[in-house]
Write a protein that holds these residues in place. Structure first.
Motif, PDB file in Angstrom:
ATOM      1  N   LEU A   1      39.970  31.655  54.670  1.00  0.00           N
ATOM      2  CA  LEU A   1      39.760  31.412  53.153  1.00  0.00           C
ATOM      3  C   LEU A   1      39.731  30.110  52.280  1.00  0.00           C
TER       4      LEU A   1
ATOM      5  N   SER B   1      44.820  33.891  55.035  1.00  0.00           N
ATOM      6  CA  SER B   1      44.319  33.158  54.125  1.00  0.00           C
ATOM      7  C   SER B   1      43.797  31.581  54.832  1.00  0.00           C
TER       8      SER B   1
ATOM      9  N   THR C   1      37.866  44.876  53.920  1.00  0.00           N
ATOM     10  CA  THR C   1      37.950  42.970  53.914  1.00  0.00           C
ATOM     11  C   THR C   1      38.106  42.215  53.930  1.00  0.00           C
TER      12      THR C   1
ATOM     13  N   ASP D   1      43.725  37.710  46.107  1.00  0.00           N
ATOM     14  CA  ASP D   1      42.932  37.663  44.891  1.00  0.00           C
ATOM     15  C   ASP D   1      41.334  38.744  46.073  1.00  0.00           C
ATOM     16  N   ARG D   2      41.235  38.015  46.741  1.00  0.00           N
ATOM     17  CA  ARG D   2      40.185  38.297  47.831  1.00  0.00           C
ATOM     18  C   ARG D   2      40.272  39.908  48.109  1.00  0.00           C
TER      19      ARG D   2
END
Length: 94
Positions: A33, A30, A73, A44-45
């Motif tokens: 990001l 996180s 991801t 969300d990603r």
């Protein structure tokens, strides 16, 4: 990986250490990001609920499908699916 002391705190169970390792790993993702460093950014990603991610972290392992989703991801270099399925496999730097 170098973990902070709280991750492998003496007196914790294997499940608690696994959960702590996952918590640390996901929070590192996180931070990459967004500087706000929230679980919601990761959720969300990945395209899933932050509550679901929290449940996986608390139990100390991710399902194979969710682990693969994270690896797809974030990339194998940052987040190998094996680490999410069994965080005790994460090599610890001394």
């Amino acid at each position: 990986m170098r973990f902070p002391k709280w991750v492998n705190k003496p007196g914790t169970t294997k499940q608690e250490r696994a959960a702590n390792r996952l918590r640390y790993l996901v929070l590192r993702l996180s931070l990459e990001l967004d500087p706000r460093n929230t679980l919601q950014v990761v959720a969300d990603r990945v395209g899933m609920s932050h509550v679901t991610i929290s449940l996986y972290i608390t139990r100390g392992y991710f399902s194979p499908a969710m682990a693969a989703r994270f690896e797809d991801t974030f990339g194998r270099e940052s987040c190998p699916n094996e680490w999410l399925r069994d965080p005790m496999l994460i090599p610890v730097a001394k």
